[in-house]
Design a protein around this motif. Structure first.
Motif: not given
Length: 547
Positions: A503-523
Motif C-alpha cells: 500500500k505504501e508503494l501505491i500511495y507514493t505513486a498516486i501522490t506524485r500526481a497533481k492532476k491525473a492518475v492512470v493505472v495499468y493493473s489487473s484487479q
C-alpha cells in the motif's frame, strides 16, 4: 528477477564468509548459523536494520564468537545482540548513536516573549470549521523546540508553514541565523526551492527579514560534502556544519545511516526540522526513520491534516489505498473520472504519446527550461525494474515505439537527441547523484550534450562520455520518483503479486500526481498490493522511548 538473484547471491556469500569464521559450533549448528546470516543480510537489503532472535538463535549467535552484547561496547565484533535483536555492528552503532543524539537534542527548548502575538500575525485566520490551526500548532512547536517534525500528505502546507517558521525565527533572533535547506534528491530540492520562493513573497514581515531567508536548497549529500569512493562525508562531529538550523524535506526517504551522519554533523546548539509524509515509502536503504521518530516522539511531531490543493478523485484514491480499502480504490478506477482512470492495454503506446511533446520541442531547438517543463508533465512509474511490465522492458518498448513513429533518430547509437537518462551511480566530482535526470540535446553542429537541471534552477551540460552510469528513463521505478511531482502519472503494476508491492508503494505513486492518475493493473494484483503493508524490523522507536 535479476535484482532478486543478485541479492540472493550476496546474502549467500556473506553467510558463507561469516560461517567460516564462527568458532565452537557443531556442523548442524554451523548450517543453522549460516542460514541465520543469510537472513540477516537479506533483511538488510530489504530495509530491515536488525533481525529478531528467539532464545535458541540468540544462544547460537553468542556461541559463534562473532557477536557482542550491546552492554559490552568495548569488545568490537561484527555482530551485536541488543535485547532480542541482531545487528550488523555498524547499523547498531548508527541506531544507538542517532537515538542518543536526538534525545539530547529534544531536551533543548526555547521560550520567547511575544510569541503568541507573532503567531497571530503569521497565522491570522482561524479554520472556518472550528478545527485547530495545525499549521500554527506546527510553527509554535518548531519555534520552541530544537528538534521538530512536521508531517502531512500532499498539499497540506508543509512548505508554507516552514517558510513562516524560518521568518519567525529570524525575527526572534538578535542576530541573523544561518539556515540550510536540504532534500534527499535533486528533484526534491528543486521543488522545495520553487515553493519557498513563491511563499516568501507573501510573508507578513519586513523586507529585511525576507532578505536573510535562505533561497538555496541543496541535496543532503552536497550539504554534508560527499567524498569520492567513500561512505564518509566531509562534515561530521569533528568538522560540523556551520548552520544554526537545518531543514530536511522528504525526510521519509532518509535512511538510518544518512540520518545518523546528518545529526552527527550538526554543530552544538543547532536546530533540526524534518518535513515529510510518513505514509510514503520508507527509504530504499535500511530503516524507517521518519515513521519511527514520529511514533516515538509525538510531542515533537505535528501532522498537518487539511489538504489545500490535493483533492477530488486523486485524494479519495490515495486515502482508500492508505486505509487499505481495496474495494473502494478499485471502484474509483472504474468510474473513469478525468483525474483517475484505468488503462487496459498498450502501455508503451500510451507513454510514447505523452512523451512526444518534449521531443517536438527538442527538434524545434527549444531551450532546456521549456523542454524540462514539458518532459516533467508526465511520468510512467513502475513497481519493478525487471519483468514484462518493469522499467527495463518498458523503456525498451517505448524507445522502439518512438523510433517507429519517427520521433527518435538513434542511428543505432546509445546516445541520441531526446534521450532521457537517470544517473544510477553517484559522482561527487561531477556533482551528479543517483536519481538525477538529464536530457540529451544536439547543438547546431550535431554535437551531443546531456543537460541536468540544478537545484537553483540553472542547467549544466556534460559530454555523454563523462557521465557516470545512466539508464534510459521514459519510465522509472516508484522508489526513484520519490521527491518528484508530475501533472499526470501512469502507474504500471506487474502481472502477478510480488514482495515489492505494498500500500505504501501505491500511495507514493498516486501522490506524485497533481492532476491525473492512470493505472495499468489487473484487479487481483491491485487489490493484493493494497492489502500488503511494509513492516520493517528496527529498534529505533523502542530505543528512543527507553534509552
Amino acid at each position: 528477477m535479476l535484482e532478486e538473484a543478485t541479492s540472493s547471491r550476496l546474502s549467500a556469500a556473506f553467510a558463507r564468509f561469516m560461517a567460516k569464521r564462527a568458532r565452537g559450533l557443531s556442523r548442524p549448528q554451523l548450517v543453522q548459523f549460516e542460514a541465520l546470516m543469510r537472513a540477516l543480510c537479506a533483511g538488510q537489503q530489504q530495509g530491515h536494520s536488525c533481525l529478531m532472535l528467539n532464545a535458541e538463535t540468540e544462544t547460537l549467535v553468542k556461541s559463534s564468537g562473532l557477536a557482542t552484547a550491546a552492554d559490552s561496547p568495548a569488545e568490537v565484533m561484527p555482530l551485536v545482540i541488543d535485547h532480542n535483536r541482531l545487528y550488523l555492528q555498524r547499523y547498531w552503532y548508527y541506531e544507538q548513536r542517532l537515538a542518543g543524539q536526538l534525545k539530547q537534542l529534544a531536551l533543548a527548548s526555547h521560550q520567547y516573549q511575544g510569541l503568541e502575538a507573532l503567531l497571530a500575525r503569521y497565522f491570522p485566520e482561524l479554520p472556518p470549521d472550528g478545527d485547530r490551526d495545525w499549521q500554527r500548532e506546527a510553527a509554535k512547536m518548531a519555534v520552541t523546540n530544537s528538534f521538530a517534525m512536521i508531517t502531512g500528505g500532499p498539499g497540506t502546507g508543509k512548505t508554507t508553514t516552514v517558510v513562516k517558521i524560518l521568518a519567525m525565527l529570524q525575527e526572534l533572533s538578535p542576530t541573523p541565523l544561518l539556515m540550510a535547506l536540504a532534500a534527499p534528491t535533486g528533484k526534491a530540492a528543486m521543488r522545495l526551492r520553487q515553493a519557498l520562493n513563491v511563499s516568501k513573497a507573501g510573508l507578513p514581515c519586513a523586507e529585511s527579514i525576507k532578505a536573510v531567508l535562505p533561497d538555496h536548497v541543496t541535496t543532503l549529500h552536497r550539504l554534508l560534502g560527499a567524498r569520492l569512493w567513500s561512505p564518509f562525508f566531509r562534515h561530521n562531529a569533528g568538522q560540523p556544519l556551520i548552520y544554526d538550523l537545518v531543514v530536511v524535506d522528504e525526510a521519509s526517504m532518509v535512511d538510518l545511516a544518512l540520518m545518523s551522519k546528518l545529526v552527527d554533523a550538526l554543530k552544538p546548539g543547532a536546530r533540526l526540522l524534518l518535513l515529510g509524509d510518513r505514509q510514503q515509502l520508507a527509504s530504499v536503504e535500511s530503516g524507517a526513520v521518519l515513521a519511527d521518530l514520529t511514533a516515538a516522539m509525538p510531542s515533537h511531531t505535528v501532522e498537518l491534516k487539511k489538504s489545500h490543493r490535493f483533492g477530488g478523485a486523486i485524494k479519495a484514491l490515495a486515502e482508500a489505498v492508505n486505509l487499505q480499502q481495496s474495494a473502494t480504490a478499485w471502484q474509483l478506477l472504474q468510474q473513469q473520472d478525468s483525474s483517475v482512470m484505468r488503462l487496459e492495454n498498450d502501455t508503451a503506446g500510451f507513454i510514447a504519446a505523452h512523451k512526444t511533446g518534449y521531443l517536438q520541442l527538442i527538434n524545434a531547438g527549444a531551450g532546456p527550461a521549456e523542454v524540462f517543463a514539458e518532459f516533467n508533465r508526465f511520468q510512467a512509474l513502475c513497481a519493478n525494474r525487471q519483468g514484462r511490465f518493469g522499467v527495463v522492458e518498458l523503456n525498451r518498448a517505448v524507445e522502439h515505439k518512438l523510433k517507429e513513429q519517427g520521433w527518435l533518430e538513434t542511428h543505432g547509437q546509445i546516445w541520441y537527441p531526446g534521450r532521457p537518462v537517470m544517473v544510477v551511480q553517484n559522482s561527487p566530482v561531477l556533482q551528479l547523484y543517483n536519481g538525477d535526470i538529464g536530457l540529451c540535446f544536439a547543438d547546431e553542429k550535431g554535437s551531443l550534450s546531456v543537460v541536468f537541471e540544478r537545484e537553483d534552477g540553472s542547467f549544466k551540460h556534460y559530454l555523454p562520455a563523462r557521465l557516470p552510469r545512466c539508464e534510459t528513463v521514459f519510465a522509472m521505478t516508484i522508489h526513484k520518483s520519490q521527491g518528484s511531482e508530475f501533472e499526470r502519472i501512469l502507474l504500471v503494476l506487474p502481472e502477478s503479486i510480488n514482495p515489492v508491492l505494498s500500500k505504501e508503494l501505491i500511495y507514493t505513486a498516486i501522490t506524485r500526481a497533481k492532476k491525473a492518475v492512470v493505472v495499468y493493473s489487473s484487479q487481483p494484483v491491485f487489490v493484493a498490493a493494497i492489502n500488503q503493508s511494509i513492516e520493517r524490523s528496527t529498534g529505533l522507536a523502542e530505543r528512543l522511548r527507553h534509552q
